[in-house]
Design an enzyme around this catalytic site. Structure first.
Site, PDB file in Angstrom:
ATOM      1  N   GLN A 186     -15.605  27.503 -39.188  1.00  0.00           N
ATOM      2  CA  GLN A 186     -16.432  26.351 -39.567  1.00  0.00           C
ATOM      3  C   GLN A 186     -15.920  25.043 -38.971  1.00  0.00           C
ATOM      4  O   GLN A 186     -16.648  24.050 -38.925  1.00  0.00           O
ATOM      5  CB  GLN A 186     -16.474  26.201 -41.104  1.00  0.00           C
ATOM      6  CG  GLN A 186     -17.195  27.319 -41.826  1.00  0.00           C
ATOM      7  CD  GLN A 186     -18.687  27.366 -41.518  1.00  0.00           C
ATOM      8  OE1 GLN A 186     -19.313  26.358 -41.207  1.00  0.00           O
ATOM      9  NE2 GLN A 186     -19.257  28.550 -41.588  1.00  0.00           N
ATOM     10  N   CYS A 207     -20.498  35.163 -48.391  1.00  0.00           N
ATOM     11  CA  CYS A 207     -19.336  35.980 -48.003  1.00  0.00           C
ATOM     12  C   CYS A 207     -18.048  35.422 -48.595  1.00  0.00           C
ATOM     13  O   CYS A 207     -16.980  35.507 -47.978  1.00  0.00           O
ATOM     14  CB  CYS A 207     -19.191  36.096 -46.490  1.00  0.00           C
ATOM     15  SG  CYS A 207     -20.580  36.890 -45.698  1.00  0.00           S
ATOM     16  N   ASP A 246      -8.347  30.202 -39.889  1.00  0.00           N
ATOM     17  CA  ASP A 246      -9.722  30.631 -39.640  1.00  0.00           C
ATOM     18  C   ASP A 246     -10.531  29.376 -39.333  1.00  0.00           C
ATOM     19  O   ASP A 246     -10.840  28.585 -40.214  1.00  0.00           O
ATOM     20  CB  ASP A 246     -10.230  31.364 -40.897  1.00  0.00           C
ATOM     21  CG  ASP A 246     -11.741  31.594 -40.887  1.00  0.00           C
ATOM     22  OD1 ASP A 246     -12.435  31.095 -39.974  1.00  0.00           O
ATOM     23  OD2 ASP A 246     -12.222  32.265 -41.814  1.00  0.00           O
TER      24      ASP A 246
HETATM   25  C1  LIG Z   1     -18.685  32.851 -40.398  1.00  0.00           C
HETATM   26  C2  LIG Z   1     -17.304  32.801 -40.882  1.00  0.00           C
HETATM   27  C3  LIG Z   1     -16.408  33.850 -40.610  1.00  0.00           C
HETATM   28  C4  LIG Z   1     -16.808  35.100 -39.887  1.00  0.00           C
HETATM   29  O1  LIG Z   1     -17.255  34.836 -38.606  1.00  0.00           O
HETATM   30  P1  LIG Z   1     -17.972  35.968 -37.747  1.00  0.00           P
HETATM   31  O2  LIG Z   1     -18.582  35.220 -36.625  1.00  0.00           O
HETATM   32  O3  LIG Z   1     -19.003  36.616 -38.647  1.00  0.00           O
HETATM   33  O4  LIG Z   1     -16.926  36.932 -37.316  1.00  0.00           O
HETATM   34  C5  LIG Z   1     -15.122  33.716 -41.056  1.00  0.00           C
HETATM   35  N1  LIG Z   1     -14.724  32.636 -41.733  1.00  0.00           N
HETATM   36  C6  LIG Z   1     -15.537  31.607 -42.000  1.00  0.00           C
HETATM   37  C7  LIG Z   1     -15.015  30.410 -42.725  1.00  0.00           C
HETATM   38  C8  LIG Z   1     -16.860  31.673 -41.591  1.00  0.00           C
HETATM   39  O5  LIG Z   1     -17.688  30.662 -41.871  1.00  0.00           O
END
Ligand SMILES: *Cc1c(COP(=O)(O)O)cnc(C)c1O
Length: 414
Positions: free
Chosen positions: A211, A372, A208
């Site tokens: 960031q 989140c 992911d």
């Molecule tokens: C913001 C974020 C997400 C989700 O991204 P979206 O643009 O809302 O789909 C996933 N992982 C991390 C680490 C984030 O900061």
């Protein structure tokens, strides 16, 4: 067109800041101090211009018309894909799928790769510091397929331990899904080493990168990750556009995520043949202006230089850490050795929401929430934190105003 003057190794960050019109906004009588880039970044003029120009001069649907306008729109859209390919150092544009954002990219993989490759008793590993969008898609799958979802814990500094991952993986592990950089703590994870560990038992790794892409250069071949996801809006681009990178051989074998126009080669009621990569995964009219805006954001990042940006944000982080540490009763949450431009903290006896509300009156935009990442809050036994996160436009004065505002709010609340 170069808008940023550069000497050999240094960038004039005052000129970088001047490219962001929103920073001229006055909030509650004060110039805005924007410290919430972790939630979404502001947009430089060139991104705004790229999107506007597309709608004024180039708007048409892609991959369809034979007329000039549609061909030009297609060229721009596919040019954006090539720009993303270079940005990630992917081998081929077939490996670059445009999606809505990180969340959709992870759901696509959970749906199309994992559900095809997992059976009951198989395992997916995530870390304790994941964003909800890298937890919930796997939970949905767990409940549907009876797979195991295992959590790699972190230490009190907010770091994961590679040896713990080595101890956790087995031949049952099919996927390790990890954030490159934590949005709640700032921790940068050793994803290259984690990929090696995952691969040693035949598992895949999903990263992911929501960031990470705004803060450091990413090379998917060097990391040897199987899947990499990011969102345009966190890296100076528009909302609603993001990218899933996946190795071509994996995408070839994956079933489509959604069905519709553009993802097909031919359709009859008996049989449908799917389009070639990456279109097989792009059903329906795509976010054309978003992709064009994302390409402009990549131009912006390349011009500043990701290494220069990482250095700039690191200097801000060090300064903020030093200043915050001097405030009585303030505790920094997340003290990893390797950290990006995110700093989370709590103040004894003060609820983060009350604090952030008072700070807003000084024109300071910080986030007070669980970010989140509720399991991170549970780990540190706090309901929420205040988070200041930095972007290319922030400067030392922003941090001085942050600190002054915290001290004022503290006096009012305690
Ligand atoms: C913001 C974020 C997400 C989700 O991204 P979206 O643009 O809302 O789909 C996933 N992982 C991390 C680490 C984030 O900061």
């Amino acid at each position: 067109m170069s808008e940023i003057s550069m000497s050999k190794n240094s960038v004039d960050f005052a000129q970088v800041r001047a490219q962001f019109p929103i920073l001229e906004v006055v909030e509650n009588g004060f110039p805005l101090v924007y410290l919430d880039s972790g939630a979404t970044s502001q947009k430089p003029q060139r991104v705004i211009d790229a999107v506007t120009q597309y709608y004024r001069e180039e708007n048409a649907n892609v991959h369809r018309g034979v007329y000039g306008l549609s061909e030009r729109a297609t060229e721009k859209y596919e040019g954006a894909r090539e720009k993303v390919r270079t940005f990630l150092n992917a081998k081929s544009t077939k490996e670059i799928v445009f999606v809505r954002g990180t969340t959709e990219a992870i759901n696509l993989v959970a749906h199309s790769w994992v559900s095809e490759n997992l059976t009951e008793g198989d395992e997916v590993i995530v870390t304790e510091m994941e964003h909800h969008s890298n937890i919930v898609p796997w939970q949905l799958l767990r409940d549907k397929l009876g797979i195991r979802l295992t959590v790699l814990r972190m230490n009190q500094k907010g770091e994961i331990c590679l040896n713990a991952l080595k101890g956790l993986v087995s031949e049952k592990t099919k996927m390790v899904s990890v954030t490159h950089m934590s949005n709640a703590l700032g921790t940068i994870n050793p994803v290259k080493e984690m990929a090696e560990i995952a691969h040693s038992v035949g598992a895949k790794i999903m990263v992911d990168g929501a960031q990470a892409t705004p803060h450091m250069s990413v090379d998917v071949q060097d990391l040897d990750c199987d899947f990499y996801a990011f969102s345009g809006h966190k890296m100076y681009g528009p909302t609603g556009i993001g990218v899933l990178y996946a190795k071509e051989a994996l995408l070839e074998k994956m079933a489509p995520y959604q069905g519709g126009g553009d993802m097909i080669y031919s359709v009859s009621f008996d049989k449908t043949e799917y389009n070639v990569l990456p279109y097989k995964f792009e059903a329906g009219t795509p976010h054309i202006s978003g992709a064009i805006g994302l390409a402009a954001a990549i131009d912006f990042l390349n011009e500043v230089g990701l290494d220069n940006l990482a250095r700039h944000e690191h200097a801000l982080l060090e300064y903020a850490t030093e200043q915050l540490s001097q405030i009585d009763g303030l505790r920094i949450i997340g003290q990893a050795e390797n950290k990006g431009g995110v700093i989370s903290f709590v103040l004894d006896g003060v609820h983060p929401h009350d604090m952030a509300t008072l700070m807003d009156q000084d024109g300071i935009a910080v986030r007070a929430s669980h970010h989140c990442a509720m399991p991170v809050m549970q780990h540190f036994n706090v309901p929420a934190t205040i988070r200041a996160s930095f972007g290319a436009y922030n400067n030392f004065e922003d941090i001085d105003r942050l600190i002054a505002s915290i001290n004022d709010a503290k006096e009012m609340l305690l």
